[in-house]
Design a protein around this motif. Structure first.
Motif, PDB file in Angstrom:
ATOM      1  N   ALA A  15       0.834  -1.208   0.000  1.00  0.00           N
ATOM      2  CA  ALA A  15       0.000   0.000   0.000  1.00  0.00           C
ATOM      3  C   ALA A  15       0.864   1.251   0.000  1.00  0.00           C
ATOM      4  CB  ALA A  15      -0.919   0.002   1.217  1.00  0.00           C
ATOM      5  N   THR A  16       1.949   1.220   0.749  1.00  0.00           N
ATOM      6  CA  THR A  16       2.873   2.359   0.788  1.00  0.00           C
ATOM      7  C   THR A  16       3.492   2.593  -0.580  1.00  0.00           C
ATOM      8  OG1 THR A  16       3.368   1.924   3.114  1.00  0.00           O
ATOM      9  CG2 THR A  16       4.955   3.254   1.895  1.00  0.00           C
ATOM     10  N   ARG A  17       3.886   1.504  -1.230  1.00  0.00           N
ATOM     11  CA  ARG A  17       4.484   1.620  -2.570  1.00  0.00           C
ATOM     12  C   ARG A  17       3.469   2.179  -3.570  1.00  0.00           C
ATOM     13  NH1 ARG A  17       5.239  -0.962  -7.494  1.00  0.00           N
ATOM     14  NH2 ARG A  17       3.527  -2.414  -7.108  1.00  0.00           N
ATOM     15  N   ARG A  18       2.256   1.640  -3.537  1.00  0.00           N
ATOM     16  CA  ARG A  18       1.235   2.091  -4.486  1.00  0.00           C
ATOM     17  C   ARG A  18       0.861   3.556  -4.248  1.00  0.00           C
ATOM     18  NH1 ARG A  18      -2.898  -2.678  -6.306  1.00  0.00           N
ATOM     19  NH2 ARG A  18      -1.357  -4.365  -6.396  1.00  0.00           N
ATOM     20  N   THR A  19       0.722   3.919  -3.000  1.00  0.00           N
ATOM     21  CA  THR A  19       0.357   5.300  -2.684  1.00  0.00           C
ATOM     22  C   THR A  19       1.398   6.275  -3.214  1.00  0.00           C
ATOM     23  OG1 THR A  19      -0.835   4.588  -0.700  1.00  0.00           O
ATOM     24  CG2 THR A  19      -0.216   6.908  -0.832  1.00  0.00           C
ATOM     25  N   ALA A  20       2.671   5.939  -3.067  1.00  0.00           N
ATOM     26  CA  ALA A  20       3.738   6.796  -3.583  1.00  0.00           C
ATOM     27  C   ALA A  20       3.631   6.956  -5.096  1.00  0.00           C
ATOM     28  CB  ALA A  20       5.100   6.226  -3.198  1.00  0.00           C
ATOM     29  N   LEU A  21       3.320   5.868  -5.796  1.00  0.00           N
ATOM     30  CA  LEU A  21       3.155   5.937  -7.249  1.00  0.00           C
ATOM     31  C   LEU A  21       1.973   6.819  -7.625  1.00  0.00           C
ATOM     32  CD1 LEU A  21       3.727   2.209  -8.316  1.00  0.00           C
ATOM     33  CD2 LEU A  21       5.183   4.157  -8.904  1.00  0.00           C
ATOM     34  N   TYR A  22       0.857   6.636  -6.935  1.00  0.00           N
ATOM     35  CA  TYR A  22      -0.353   7.393  -7.264  1.00  0.00           C
ATOM     36  C   TYR A  22      -0.176   8.876  -6.951  1.00  0.00           C
ATOM     37  CZ  TYR A  22      -2.292   2.643  -7.268  1.00  0.00           C
ATOM     38  OH  TYR A  22      -2.517   1.314  -7.503  1.00  0.00           O
ATOM     39  N   ARG A  23       0.458   9.150  -5.849  1.00  0.00           N
ATOM     40  CA  ARG A  23       0.696  10.548  -5.483  1.00  0.00           C
ATOM     41  C   ARG A  23       1.611  11.224  -6.497  1.00  0.00           C
ATOM     42  NH1 ARG A  23       2.391  12.646   0.579  1.00  0.00           N
ATOM     43  NH2 ARG A  23       2.071  14.868   0.174  1.00  0.00           N
ATOM     44  N   ALA A  24       2.675  10.539  -6.908  1.00  0.00           N
ATOM     45  CA  ALA A  24       3.598  11.104  -7.894  1.00  0.00           C
ATOM     46  C   ALA A  24       2.919  11.330  -9.237  1.00  0.00           C
ATOM     47  CB  ALA A  24       4.808  10.185  -8.053  1.00  0.00           C
ATOM     48  N   ALA A  25       1.925  10.480  -9.553  1.00  0.00           N
ATOM     49  CA  ALA A  25       1.216  10.607 -10.828  1.00  0.00           C
ATOM     50  C   ALA A  25       0.198  11.737 -10.823  1.00  0.00           C
ATOM     51  CB  ALA A  25       0.520   9.288 -11.162  1.00  0.00           C
ATOM     52  N   GLY A  26      -0.186  12.219  -9.607  1.00  0.00           N
ATOM     53  CA  GLY A  26      -1.127  13.334  -9.541  1.00  0.00           C
ATOM     54  C   GLY A  26      -2.380  13.092  -8.741  1.00  0.00           C
ATOM     55  N   ALA A  27      -2.438  11.987  -7.979  1.00  0.00           N
ATOM     56  CA  ALA A  27      -3.622  11.713  -7.153  1.00  0.00           C
ATOM     57  C   ALA A  27      -3.731  12.722  -6.015  1.00  0.00           C
ATOM     58  CB  ALA A  27      -3.566  10.300  -6.594  1.00  0.00           C
ATOM     59  N   ASP A  28      -4.974  13.067  -5.667  1.00  0.00           N
ATOM     60  CA  ASP A  28      -5.260  14.006  -4.576  1.00  0.00           C
ATOM     61  C   ASP A  28      -5.710  13.312  -3.300  1.00  0.00           C
ATOM     62  OD1 ASP A  28      -5.061  16.594  -6.102  1.00  0.00           O
ATOM     63  OD2 ASP A  28      -6.636  15.611  -7.257  1.00  0.00           O
ATOM     64  N   GLY A  29      -6.219  12.095  -3.427  1.00  0.00           N
ATOM     65  CA  GLY A  29      -6.744  11.372  -2.283  1.00  0.00           C
ATOM     66  C   GLY A  29      -6.487   9.892  -2.439  1.00  0.00           C
ATOM     67  N   LEU A  30      -6.624   9.157  -1.332  1.00  0.00           N
ATOM     68  CA  LEU A  30      -6.378   7.717  -1.306  1.00  0.00           C
ATOM     69  C   LEU A  30      -7.600   7.018  -0.734  1.00  0.00           C
ATOM     70  CD1 LEU A  30      -4.355   5.313  -1.567  1.00  0.00           C
ATOM     71  CD2 LEU A  30      -3.676   5.806   0.798  1.00  0.00           C
ATOM     72  N   PHE A  31      -8.179   6.096  -1.497  1.00  0.00           N
ATOM     73  CA  PHE A  31      -9.351   5.331  -1.070  1.00  0.00           C
ATOM     74  C   PHE A  31      -8.900   3.897  -0.813  1.00  0.00           C
ATOM     75  CE2 PHE A  31     -13.893   3.921  -2.491  1.00  0.00           C
ATOM     76  CZ  PHE A  31     -14.236   3.670  -1.173  1.00  0.00           C
ATOM     77  N   MET A  32      -9.089   3.434   0.432  1.00  0.00           N
ATOM     78  CA  MET A  32      -8.678   2.091   0.828  1.00  0.00           C
ATOM     79  C   MET A  32      -9.882   1.301   1.328  1.00  0.00           C
ATOM     80  SD  MET A  32      -5.459   1.128   0.568  1.00  0.00           S
ATOM     81  CE  MET A  32      -3.835   1.829   0.209  1.00  0.00           C
ATOM     82  N   PRO A  33     -10.773   0.877   0.433  1.00  0.00           N
ATOM     83  CA  PRO A  33     -11.942   0.114   0.874  1.00  0.00           C
ATOM     84  C   PRO A  33     -11.526  -1.225   1.465  1.00  0.00           C
ATOM     85  CG  PRO A  33     -11.739   0.032  -1.516  1.00  0.00           C
ATOM     86  CD  PRO A  33     -10.734   1.024  -1.034  1.00  0.00           C
ATOM     87  N   GLY A  34     -12.257  -1.633   2.499  1.00  0.00           N
ATOM     88  CA  GLY A  34     -11.984  -2.920   3.138  1.00  0.00           C
ATOM     89  C   GLY A  34     -11.141  -2.816   4.382  1.00  0.00           C
ATOM     90  N   VAL A  35     -10.473  -1.693   4.602  1.00  0.00           N
ATOM     91  CA  VAL A  35      -9.649  -1.503   5.796  1.00  0.00           C
ATOM     92  C   VAL A  35     -10.547  -1.104   6.966  1.00  0.00           C
ATOM     93  CG1 VAL A  35      -7.832  -0.120   6.854  1.00  0.00           C
ATOM     94  CG2 VAL A  35      -7.593  -0.876   4.486  1.00  0.00           C
ATOM     95  N   THR A  36     -10.399  -1.807   8.091  1.00  0.00           N
ATOM     96  CA  THR A  36     -11.171  -1.479   9.297  1.00  0.00           C
ATOM     97  C   THR A  36     -10.300  -1.402  10.544  1.00  0.00           C
ATOM     98  OG1 THR A  36     -11.705  -3.818   9.673  1.00  0.00           O
ATOM     99  CG2 THR A  36     -13.303  -2.522   8.398  1.00  0.00           C
ATOM    100  N   ASP A  37      -9.098  -1.953  10.498  1.00  0.00           N
ATOM    101  CA  ASP A  37      -8.218  -2.006  11.653  1.00  0.00           C
ATOM    102  C   ASP A  37      -7.626  -0.636  11.968  1.00  0.00           C
ATOM    103  OD1 ASP A  37      -6.378  -3.479  13.592  1.00  0.00           O
ATOM    104  OD2 ASP A  37      -4.928  -2.561  12.234  1.00  0.00           O
ATOM    105  N   VAL A  38      -7.742  -0.186  13.199  1.00  0.00           N
ATOM    106  CA  VAL A  38      -7.307   1.157  13.589  1.00  0.00           C
ATOM    107  C   VAL A  38      -5.816   1.354  13.373  1.00  0.00           C
ATOM    108  CG1 VAL A  38      -7.005   2.717  15.556  1.00  0.00           C
ATOM    109  CG2 VAL A  38      -9.205   1.595  15.179  1.00  0.00           C
ATOM    110  N   GLU A  39      -4.994   0.381  13.715  1.00  0.00           N
ATOM    111  CA  GLU A  39      -3.545   0.538  13.556  1.00  0.00           C
ATOM    112  C   GLU A  39      -3.173   0.656  12.085  1.00  0.00           C
ATOM    113  OE1 GLU A  39      -1.531   1.214  16.067  1.00  0.00           O
ATOM    114  OE2 GLU A  39      -3.387   1.139  17.241  1.00  0.00           O
ATOM    115  N   THR A  40      -3.856  -0.091  11.236  1.00  0.00           N
ATOM    116  CA  THR A  40      -3.619   0.019   9.789  1.00  0.00           C
ATOM    117  C   THR A  40      -4.055   1.393   9.291  1.00  0.00           C
ATOM    118  OG1 THR A  40      -3.960  -2.366   9.516  1.00  0.00           O
ATOM    119  CG2 THR A  40      -4.146  -0.996   7.538  1.00  0.00           C
TER     120      THR A  40
END
Length: 262
Positions: free
Chosen positions: A158-183
């Motif tokens: 997820a960290t790797r993908r987020t970096a790619l998306y942010r560099a490409a021009g993404a403004d937000g990150l949607f992580m459906p399915g995540v419910t764990d507070v620490e995550t």
């Protein structure tokens, strides 16, 4: 402030709750209930058009449905779920998003689904080049929703993908399915406004806001619930012809009609 500026500002602080609409009427109801912005559910839109979720309805039907939602939304920002851009080709996906933007939508969700992160990053870069800086691009990462890869490696991926998306021009990150507070805490620290999908195991709105989550989406939940109610009432009516349950659960006719715009 323009609708696009308003929508971007809504991600700056607090928690933006999006009920997710699927047609013009559900859009109007969301706004009347107090929604600060409207986002589409691709599953709900597909069902309303007579297609299965994951299918590809004709573009004219998709854009027509979106245009009607934008029309009744007025000054309220509308964001469109464009799945993967309805093409594997980044230029074609960007062309579809451009036409989505031209309906008046000010944001999109675009997903990696079961594709590669690099493929989505290429699409995001093409979209940004085609539409410009005003469009809010929410990159949806399906690692948890689809159970992609080993659990112990998902945060790293997820960290790797987020970096790619942010560099490409993404403004937000949607992580459906995540419910764990620490995550959730780790995902928030990745630096893009975090969007989660409503699930019973999630903290409530106050808890999510305190963590720093910026957006909570119902996804297809409300559309499915509406159809569940319709199914139950239809079956009951066919069984005994009793209209009392319909009357008990119906939105007031006059009030509903008054919400609609010519």
């Amino acid at each position: 402030m323009s609708a696009s500026e308003t929508f971007r500002a809504l991600h700056g602080s607090g928690l933006l709750i999006l009920p997710n609409a699927w047609d013009a009427a559900s859009t109007v109801l969301s706004i009347a209930a107090g929604a600060k912005a409207v986002a589409t559910t691709s599953a709900g839109v597909a069902w309303a058009l007579g297609w299965a979720d994951g299918a590809t309805p004709p573009e004219s039907e998709l854009l027509g449905a979106l245009a009607r939602m934008v029309r009744v939304a007025g000054d309220t920002p509308v964001s469109a779920d464009v799945e993967g851009g309805f093409s594997d080709d980044p230029a074609e996906a960007a062309g579809f998003v451009r036409r989505t933007w031209e309906t008046g939508a000010v944001g999109i969700n675009i997903e990696d689904a079961d594709g590669t992160a690099e493929a989505l990053a290429d699409k995001i870069a093409e979209v940004r080049a085609a539409v410009g800086s005003e469009l809010f691009i929410n990159a949806r990462c399906d690692l948890w929703l689809r159970g992609i890869g080993p659990v112990e490696g998902r945060l790293e991926e997820a960290t790797r993908r987020t970096a790619l998306y942010r560099a490409a021009g993404a403004d937000g990150l949607f992580m459906p399915g995540v419910t764990d507070v620490e995550t959730i805490k780790v995902l928030i620290d990745l630096g893009l406004p975090l969007n989660l999908l409503a699930r019973p195991a999630l903290p409530d709105a106050k808890g999510l806001e305190a963590l720093g989550v910026r957006r909570l989406s119902a996804g297809s939940n409300i559309a499915a619930a509406a159809y569940g109610t319709a199914d139950r009432l239809t079956r009951g009516f066919l069984a005994d012809g009793d209209s009392k349950p319909q009357a008990a659960e119906a939105f007031d006719y006059g009030a509903l009609n008054a919400l609609m715009k010519p």
